[in-house]
Design a protein around this motif. Structure first.
Motif, short mmCIF file in Angstrom:
data_model
loop_
_atom_site.label_atom_id
_atom_site.label_comp_id
_atom_site.label_asym_id
_atom_site.label_seq_id
_atom_site.Cartn_x
_atom_site.Cartn_y
_atom_site.Cartn_z
N HIS A 185 0.91 -1.31 -0.02
CA HIS A 185 -0.09 0.05 -0.10
C HIS A 185 0.97 1.07 -0.03
O HIS A 185 2.08 0.96 0.30
CB HIS A 185 -1.10 0.05 1.33
N THR A 186 0.47 2.51 -0.36
CA THR A 186 0.96 3.53 -0.13
C THR A 186 -0.11 4.51 0.78
O THR A 186 -1.21 4.33 0.98
CB THR A 186 1.25 4.49 -1.64
N ILE A 187 0.68 5.40 1.23
CA ILE A 187 0.13 6.71 1.88
C ILE A 187 0.41 7.83 1.08
O ILE A 187 1.53 8.29 0.97
CB ILE A 187 0.48 6.76 3.24
N THR A 188 -0.54 8.47 0.18
CA THR A 188 -0.30 9.49 -0.69
C THR A 188 -1.09 10.57 -0.62
O THR A 188 -2.21 10.47 -0.53
CB THR A 188 -0.13 8.79 -2.23
N SER A 189 -0.49 11.84 -0.27
CA SER A 189 -1.34 12.96 -0.08
C SER A 189 -1.96 13.41 -1.24
O SER A 189 -1.38 13.33 -2.63
CB SER A 189 -0.56 14.10 0.36
N ASP A 190 -3.22 13.75 -1.11
CA ASP A 190 -4.15 14.24 -2.59
C ASP A 190 -3.35 15.33 -3.24
O ASP A 190 -3.45 15.40 -4.51
CB ASP A 190 -5.52 14.46 -2.40
N ASP A 191 -2.73 16.23 -2.53
CA ASP A 191 -2.07 17.44 -3.30
C ASP A 191 -0.68 16.89 -3.73
O ASP A 191 0.04 17.73 -4.43
CB ASP A 191 -2.05 18.40 -2.48
N GLY A 192 -0.11 15.58 -3.57
CA GLY A 192 1.10 15.16 -3.90
C GLY A 192 2.26 15.63 -3.15
O GLY A 192 3.51 15.48 -3.39
N SER A 193 2.03 16.23 -1.84
CA SER A 193 3.14 16.94 -1.12
C SER A 193 3.84 15.97 -0.39
O SER A 193 5.08 16.17 0.11
CB SER A 193 2.60 18.09 -0.35
N TRP A 194 3.24 14.83 -0.18
CA TRP A 194 3.95 13.60 0.69
C TRP A 194 3.66 12.15 -0.06
O TRP A 194 2.30 12.22 -0.26
CB TRP A 194 3.96 13.86 1.90
N ASP A 195 4.49 11.37 0.12
CA ASP A 195 4.10 10.12 -0.44
C ASP A 195 5.15 8.88 0.16
O ASP A 195 6.31 9.19 0.22
CB ASP A 195 4.36 9.88 -2.01
N SER A 196 4.55 7.95 0.64
CA SER A 196 5.30 6.90 1.43
C SER A 196 6.03 6.04 0.27
O SER A 196 6.95 5.15 0.86
CB SER A 196 4.56 6.19 2.20
N GLY A 197 5.63 5.83 -0.85
CA GLY A 197 6.29 4.87 -1.89
C GLY A 197 5.51 3.68 -1.48
O GLY A 197 4.50 3.62 -0.50
N LYS A 198 5.85 2.68 -1.99
CA LYS A 198 5.06 1.19 -1.40
C LYS A 198 5.57 0.66 -0.26
O LYS A 198 6.83 0.69 -0.03
CB LYS A 198 5.34 0.18 -2.66
N ILE A 199 4.53 0.33 0.64
CA ILE A 199 4.81 -0.19 1.94
C ILE A 199 4.36 -1.71 1.99
O ILE A 199 3.29 -1.91 1.72
CB ILE A 199 4.03 0.52 3.11
#
Length: 127
Positions: free
Chosen positions: A79-93
């Motif tokens: 899964h990823t945790i990705t902000s809707d505005d693209g300001s932060w993203d975990s990459g695949k966890i």
């Protein structure tokens, strides 16, 4: 002796039933939880969100400025945790992997999983 025990058991069962100590509803229903609101407000500086069953739990979180949230993937799928505005993203966890993000400004932040876009969550950061 057996009949005396039977009679005593019958008296006890009858008194429990009539006093409300026993009911069919109690036997057929799961235990009731205390009447408390869900724990979505966190005044500590850390908050944990689990990823389980293709969902973020809790899905909506409220924290104070300066708090960090750690997501832990308990699913077998990435899964990823990705902000809707693209300001932060975990990459695949991957399974049992973690991602932590610190929130330094107030506002509402929505996020989703890029692998499973139906998975969504929100964070409200308060002063």
């Amino acid at each position: 002796m057996k009949s005396a025990l039977f009679a005593l058991s019958l008296v006890i069962a009858t008194s429990m039933f009539s006093s409300g100590c026993y009911s069919k509803e109690t036997m057929d229903s799961p235990p009731q939880k205390a009447n408390t609101p869900p724990a979505t407000m966190n005044t500590a500086s850390m908050m944990d969100v689990s990823i389980m069953g293709f969902a973020f739990n809790p899905e909506n979180v409220t924290v104070k400025i300066g708090s960090s949230i750690t997501w832990t993937n308990q699913d077998r799928a990435p899964h990823t945790i990705t902000s809707d505005d693209g300001s932060w993203d975990s990459g695949k966890i991957m399974q049992n992997g973690k991602y932590t993000h610190k929130f330094d400004k107030a506002g509402m932040f929505t996020y989703y999983c890029t692998v499973h876009p139906s998975m969504k969550g929100s964070i409200i950061v308060t002063p």
